[in-house]
Design a protein around this motif. Sequence first.
Motif, short mmCIF file in Angstrom:
data_model
loop_
_atom_site.label_atom_id
_atom_site.label_comp_id
_atom_site.label_asym_id
_atom_site.label_seq_id
_atom_site.Cartn_x
_atom_site.Cartn_y
_atom_site.Cartn_z
N ILE A 140 -4.30 -19.35 4.23
CA ILE A 140 -3.72 -18.10 4.70
C ILE A 140 -2.68 -17.78 3.74
O ILE A 140 -1.87 -18.45 3.22
CB ILE A 140 -3.22 -18.15 6.12
CG1 ILE A 140 -4.00 -18.43 7.11
CG2 ILE A 140 -2.17 -17.17 6.40
CD1 ILE A 140 -3.50 -18.94 8.31
N LYS A 141 -2.76 -16.65 3.02
CA LYS A 141 -1.88 -16.07 2.24
C LYS A 141 -0.51 -15.93 2.75
O LYS A 141 0.65 -16.16 2.09
CB LYS A 141 -2.46 -14.78 1.57
CG LYS A 141 -1.52 -14.36 0.38
CD LYS A 141 -2.13 -13.10 -0.54
CE LYS A 141 -1.03 -12.71 -1.68
NZ LYS A 141 -1.24 -13.70 -2.68
N ALA A 142 -0.36 -15.39 3.89
CA ALA A 142 0.65 -14.69 4.61
C ALA A 142 0.75 -14.73 5.89
O ALA A 142 -0.06 -14.20 6.47
CB ALA A 142 1.18 -13.56 3.92
N PHE A 143 1.88 -14.90 6.73
CA PHE A 143 1.83 -14.35 8.08
C PHE A 143 2.73 -13.34 7.97
O PHE A 143 4.00 -13.36 7.54
CB PHE A 143 2.72 -15.38 8.82
CG PHE A 143 1.89 -16.62 9.20
CD1 PHE A 143 0.95 -16.62 10.05
CD2 PHE A 143 1.92 -17.78 8.26
CE1 PHE A 143 0.12 -17.82 10.49
CE2 PHE A 143 1.19 -18.76 8.46
CZ PHE A 143 0.23 -18.94 9.65
N ASP A 160 -0.67 -2.64 4.46
CA ASP A 160 -0.14 -2.37 3.17
C ASP A 160 -0.74 -3.63 2.12
O ASP A 160 -0.73 -3.25 0.97
CB ASP A 160 1.63 -2.41 3.03
CG ASP A 160 2.04 -1.52 3.78
OD1 ASP A 160 1.78 -0.29 3.70
OD2 ASP A 160 2.75 -1.83 4.74
N MET A 161 -0.77 -4.99 2.54
CA MET A 161 -1.18 -5.82 1.82
C MET A 161 -2.65 -5.57 1.30
O MET A 161 -3.12 -5.96 0.26
CB MET A 161 -1.15 -7.15 2.26
CG MET A 161 0.39 -7.62 2.75
SD MET A 161 0.50 -9.08 3.57
CE MET A 161 -0.11 -10.20 2.20
N LEU A 162 -3.48 -5.09 2.54
CA LEU A 162 -4.93 -4.96 2.29
C LEU A 162 -5.04 -3.84 1.42
O LEU A 162 -5.79 -3.67 0.34
CB LEU A 162 -5.39 -4.51 3.63
CG LEU A 162 -7.14 -4.44 3.33
CD1 LEU A 162 -7.85 -5.64 3.29
CD2 LEU A 162 -7.42 -4.00 4.97
N LEU A 163 -4.13 -2.73 1.44
CA LEU A 163 -4.26 -1.62 0.64
C LEU A 163 -4.30 -1.73 -0.90
O LEU A 163 -4.66 -1.46 -1.71
CB LEU A 163 -3.50 -0.31 1.33
CG LEU A 163 -3.72 1.20 0.40
CD1 LEU A 163 -4.96 1.69 0.59
CD2 LEU A 163 -2.48 2.12 0.82
N ALA A 164 -3.24 -2.53 -1.10
CA ALA A 164 -2.85 -3.06 -2.50
C ALA A 164 -3.51 -4.13 -3.01
O ALA A 164 -3.53 -4.38 -4.35
CB ALA A 164 -1.22 -3.62 -2.19
N GLY A 165 -4.14 -4.62 -2.44
CA GLY A 165 -5.38 -5.53 -2.87
C GLY A 165 -4.77 -7.05 -2.95
O GLY A 165 -5.28 -7.76 -3.46
N ASP A 166 -3.83 -7.23 -2.24
CA ASP A 166 -3.14 -8.52 -2.17
C ASP A 166 -3.80 -9.52 -0.94
O ASP A 166 -3.87 -10.68 -1.45
CB ASP A 166 -1.57 -8.47 -1.55
CG ASP A 166 -1.05 -7.93 -2.32
OD1 ASP A 166 -1.05 -7.83 -3.67
OD2 ASP A 166 0.16 -7.20 -2.02
#
Length: 363
Positions: A221-224, A231-237
């Motif tokens: 898991i990258k982040a909770f 926003d993370m998905l849209l940014a490609g994170d």
Amino acid sequence: MSLRSEHSRRSILAGMGIAAVGLTFGLEGCSKEKTAVADGEEAKLNFYTWDTYIGKTTLSDFRAKTGIDVNMSLFATNDELFAKLKAGNPGFDVIVPSNEFVQRMSEADMLMPLDHAKIPNFKNVEKAFLDPPYDPGRKWSMPYTWLVLGIGYRKSKVQGVPDSWKYLFDSDQYKGRIALLSESADLIRLGARYLGHSVNGIDQATIDQVTAMFIKQKPNIKAFHEDNGQDMLLAGDVDLVLEYNGDIAQIMTEDPDIDFIVPKEGSLLNSDTLCIPKGAPRPNNAHAFINYLLDAKAGAEIAETISYPTPNAAARALMPESYRNNPVIFPSGIGFDRSEFGKFEGAAQQSAFETAMTKIRAA
């Protein structure tokens, strides 16, 4: 609290600014200036809601129609809302708790029963929302929006359709490309759902099993995230994220490579509601405001702005086909059919969820 510019379930109108008539951010000074009264009440109303969770012109339109100024204050979580009113209502007339907190606050004698005779636009509400399990007969609340948690994903980075919670909870296939919601009750309940249990009535043994599963999964898991997974998905994170359907629907308009699914095991439904807190200084204005928000045209303007599914059938009928038939805004299928509303099951259960989340974070 300031407006945030990023997309979020609770922060949607980046371009809204503070143009709405009567909009303030706090109670200080919002009711000192007396104006004309209606039914013996000052023509003002204090509205306590989530960050920019209203139509662009809703408040100014309401003022034009009724002469009532709406002063809007913001909270970030249901816990914050509960704490603010637990010691006594500081002057709010209408609040927007989520479904579990309608039950929790009504049991704590923090809400005023609604007078349905003063809310004729209740007739506009979809049949499915007339008698919810968290508020039978709609004694305490009116529906404002509803939402469901699922998986937002980037199609070009994921093999096929991630139709199971396994991809997020129990697999290293997308190691380092996953973000999960940090809210303890939501996460533990969805983990239990993946393991074949209801999202309600979860015993300690199941909580422990879910906790162990997430601790094992944590290296993948990258982040909770704090409700900014879109926003993370849209940014490609990340490539897969646990998020609300409305959040993903918003970013899909910006990036056609993004999609959303409710996993086949079922998920957690939520509904944000309109309530009058006990001790509201202007209950007649409060009823008038709630009734206005349930108006077909006003409801459509709200839905158009915030891109969340509306429980207002009359408002939905006014919306374009691209909204009415959007499968992300209005999901269907086996996963959605197996989804449930969460129930407030007491402080001890909530504490157990929070303890589990603390163990997961600390692992």
